[in-house]
Design a protein around this motif. Structure first.
Motif, PDB file in Angstrom:
ATOM      1  N   THR A   2       0.839  -1.192   0.000  1.00  0.00           N
ATOM      2  CA  THR A   2       0.000   0.000   0.000  1.00  0.00           C
ATOM      3  C   THR A   2       0.870   1.236   0.000  1.00  0.00           C
ATOM      4  O   THR A   2       2.021   1.208   0.400  1.00  0.00           O
ATOM      5  CB  THR A   2      -0.932   0.017   1.225  1.00  0.00           C
ATOM      6  OG1 THR A   2      -0.127   0.000   2.397  1.00  0.00           O
ATOM      7  CG2 THR A   2      -1.872  -1.163   1.218  1.00  0.00           C
ATOM      8  N   ARG A   3       0.276   2.323  -0.452  1.00  0.00           N
ATOM      9  CA  ARG A   3       0.992   3.593  -0.486  1.00  0.00           C
ATOM     10  C   ARG A   3       0.292   4.573   0.432  1.00  0.00           C
ATOM     11  O   ARG A   3      -0.900   4.488   0.669  1.00  0.00           O
ATOM     12  CB  ARG A   3       0.996   4.177  -1.913  1.00  0.00           C
ATOM     13  CG  ARG A   3       1.705   3.325  -2.896  1.00  0.00           C
ATOM     14  CD  ARG A   3       1.875   3.940  -4.259  1.00  0.00           C
ATOM     15  NE  ARG A   3       0.793   4.779  -4.723  1.00  0.00           N
ATOM     16  CZ  ARG A   3       0.923   5.659  -5.702  1.00  0.00           C
ATOM     17  NH1 ARG A   3       2.054   5.806  -6.327  1.00  0.00           N
ATOM     18  NH2 ARG A   3      -0.092   6.401  -6.082  1.00  0.00           N
ATOM     19  N   ARG A   4       1.085   5.516   0.944  1.00  0.00           N
ATOM     20  CA  ARG A   4       0.510   6.607   1.721  1.00  0.00           C
ATOM     21  C   ARG A   4       1.246   7.878   1.351  1.00  0.00           C
ATOM     22  O   ARG A   4       2.380   7.844   0.851  1.00  0.00           O
ATOM     23  CB  ARG A   4       0.569   6.340   3.217  1.00  0.00           C
ATOM     24  CG  ARG A   4       1.948   6.388   3.813  1.00  0.00           C
ATOM     25  CD  ARG A   4       1.871   6.081   5.319  1.00  0.00           C
ATOM     26  NE  ARG A   4       3.157   6.219   5.928  1.00  0.00           N
ATOM     27  CZ  ARG A   4       3.583   7.295   6.573  1.00  0.00           C
ATOM     28  NH1 ARG A   4       2.787   8.338   6.702  1.00  0.00           N
ATOM     29  NH2 ARG A   4       4.780   7.349   7.093  1.00  0.00           N
ATOM     30  N   ASN A   6       3.485  11.128   1.678  1.00  0.00           N
ATOM     31  CA  ASN A   6       4.652  11.451   2.490  1.00  0.00           C
ATOM     32  C   ASN A   6       4.718  12.943   2.793  1.00  0.00           C
ATOM     33  O   ASN A   6       5.675  13.418   3.382  1.00  0.00           O
ATOM     34  CB  ASN A   6       5.945  10.983   1.820  1.00  0.00           C
ATOM     35  CG  ASN A   6       6.182  11.647   0.480  1.00  0.00           C
ATOM     36  OD1 ASN A   6       5.586  12.664   0.166  1.00  0.00           O
ATOM     37  ND2 ASN A   6       7.056  11.069  -0.315  1.00  0.00           N
ATOM     38  N   ASP A  19      -1.587  10.743   7.192  1.00  0.00           N
ATOM     39  CA  ASP A  19      -2.548   9.906   7.912  1.00  0.00           C
ATOM     40  C   ASP A  19      -3.947   9.936   7.311  1.00  0.00           C
ATOM     41  O   ASP A  19      -4.871   9.340   7.860  1.00  0.00           O
ATOM     42  CB  ASP A  19      -2.614  10.334   9.378  1.00  0.00           C
ATOM     43  CG  ASP A  19      -1.292  10.124  10.093  1.00  0.00           C
ATOM     44  OD1 ASP A  19      -0.598   9.135   9.780  1.00  0.00           O
ATOM     45  OD2 ASP A  19      -0.939  10.950  10.944  1.00  0.00           O
ATOM     46  N   TRP A  35       3.989  10.223  -2.794  1.00  0.00           N
ATOM     47  CA  TRP A  35       3.620   8.928  -2.206  1.00  0.00           C
ATOM     48  C   TRP A  35       4.857   8.161  -1.771  1.00  0.00           C
ATOM     49  O   TRP A  35       5.936   8.337  -2.314  1.00  0.00           O
ATOM     50  CB  TRP A  35       2.870   8.073  -3.221  1.00  0.00           C
ATOM     51  CG  TRP A  35       1.566   8.650  -3.649  1.00  0.00           C
ATOM     52  CD1 TRP A  35       1.324   9.383  -4.771  1.00  0.00           C
ATOM     53  CD2 TRP A  35       0.319   8.544  -2.976  1.00  0.00           C
ATOM     54  NE1 TRP A  35      -0.001   9.737  -4.833  1.00  0.00           N
ATOM     55  CE2 TRP A  35      -0.641   9.234  -3.746  1.00  0.00           C
ATOM     56  CE3 TRP A  35      -0.091   7.934  -1.796  1.00  0.00           C
ATOM     57  CZ2 TRP A  35      -1.982   9.329  -3.369  1.00  0.00           C
ATOM     58  CZ3 TRP A  35      -1.421   8.021  -1.423  1.00  0.00           C
ATOM     59  CH2 TRP A  35      -2.342   8.717  -2.204  1.00  0.00           C
ATOM     60  N   ASP A  37       5.789   3.932  -0.231  1.00  0.00           N
ATOM     61  CA  ASP A  37       5.272   2.624   0.148  1.00  0.00           C
ATOM     62  C   ASP A  37       5.218   2.549   1.658  1.00  0.00           C
ATOM     63  O   ASP A  37       6.101   3.057   2.350  1.00  0.00           O
ATOM     64  CB  ASP A  37       6.179   1.516  -0.392  1.00  0.00           C
ATOM     65  CG  ASP A  37       6.205   1.493  -1.912  1.00  0.00           C
ATOM     66  OD1 ASP A  37       5.210   1.922  -2.522  1.00  0.00           O
ATOM     67  OD2 ASP A  37       7.218   1.047  -2.471  1.00  0.00           O
ATOM     68  N   ASP A  38       4.186   1.911   2.185  1.00  0.00           N
ATOM     69  CA  ASP A  38       4.048   1.801   3.639  1.00  0.00           C
ATOM     70  C   ASP A  38       5.227   1.092   4.275  1.00  0.00           C
ATOM     71  O   ASP A  38       5.604   1.390   5.399  1.00  0.00           O
ATOM     72  CB  ASP A  38       2.768   1.058   4.005  1.00  0.00           C
ATOM     73  CG  ASP A  38       1.648   2.007   4.364  1.00  0.00           C
ATOM     74  OD1 ASP A  38       1.913   3.209   4.535  1.00  0.00           O
ATOM     75  OD2 ASP A  38       0.513   1.540   4.492  1.00  0.00           O
ATOM     76  N   ASP A  39       5.849   0.157   3.552  1.00  0.00           N
ATOM     77  CA  ASP A  39       6.961  -0.580   4.133  1.00  0.00           C
ATOM     78  C   ASP A  39       8.311   0.097   3.891  1.00  0.00           C
ATOM     79  O   ASP A  39       9.332  -0.381   4.357  1.00  0.00           O
ATOM     80  CB  ASP A  39       6.993  -2.014   3.612  1.00  0.00           C
ATOM     81  CG  ASP A  39       7.023  -2.078   2.091  1.00  0.00           C
ATOM     82  OD1 ASP A  39       6.784  -1.052   1.434  1.00  0.00           O
ATOM     83  OD2 ASP A  39       7.283  -3.174   1.561  1.00  0.00           O
ATOM     84  N   GLU A  42      10.881   5.868   6.364  1.00  0.00           N
ATOM     85  CA  GLU A  42      10.617   7.296   6.205  1.00  0.00           C
ATOM     86  C   GLU A  42      11.925   8.061   6.196  1.00  0.00           C
ATOM     87  O   GLU A  42      12.807   7.810   7.017  1.00  0.00           O
ATOM     88  CB  GLU A  42       9.750   7.816   7.357  1.00  0.00           C
ATOM     89  CG  GLU A  42       8.289   7.605   7.128  1.00  0.00           C
ATOM     90  CD  GLU A  42       7.465   8.406   8.102  1.00  0.00           C
ATOM     91  OE1 GLU A  42       7.692   9.628   8.256  1.00  0.00           O
ATOM     92  OE2 GLU A  42       6.585   7.800   8.708  1.00  0.00           O
TER      93      GLU A  42
END
Length: 97
Positions: A2-4, A6, A19, A35, A37-39, A42
């Protein structure tokens, strides 16, 4: 995978951040640079310099982005002066003397 986000972005006047649950119709309008990747680890954001208080680059959009990047809560109905005052109150920028 999944992406979130940044960073914080504005789409059609709505702010989205790391968030936020971003609707698919909005996500496809946001560039890949915003964006991660969640994994993925950071990377710390580079320090953000405050926009000038007058002249070129001192508009409300610059101050809104600065405030959001520094965790200062801003509302869509706040003026530029309100945003600067909120940033000062939060200690994100020194008060002008």
């Amino acid at each position: 995978m999944t992406r979130r986000l940044n960073t914080f972005v504005h789409v059609d006047g709505v702010a989205y951040g790391p968030d936020s649950k971003v609707p698919a119709s909005v996500a496809k309008r946001i560039g890949d640079h915003a964006w991660q990747d969640d994994d993925a680890p950071e990377t710390p954001a580079a320090p953000v310099e405050a926009p000038p208080r007058s002249g070129r680059g001192s508009g409300i959009d610059a101050w809104r982005a600065f405030a959001e990047q520094n965790g200062v809560g801003v509302d869509s109905d706040m003026s530029r002066e309100d945003i600067i005052a909120a940033a000062e109150d939060a200690g994100a920028v020194d008060r002008e003397v």
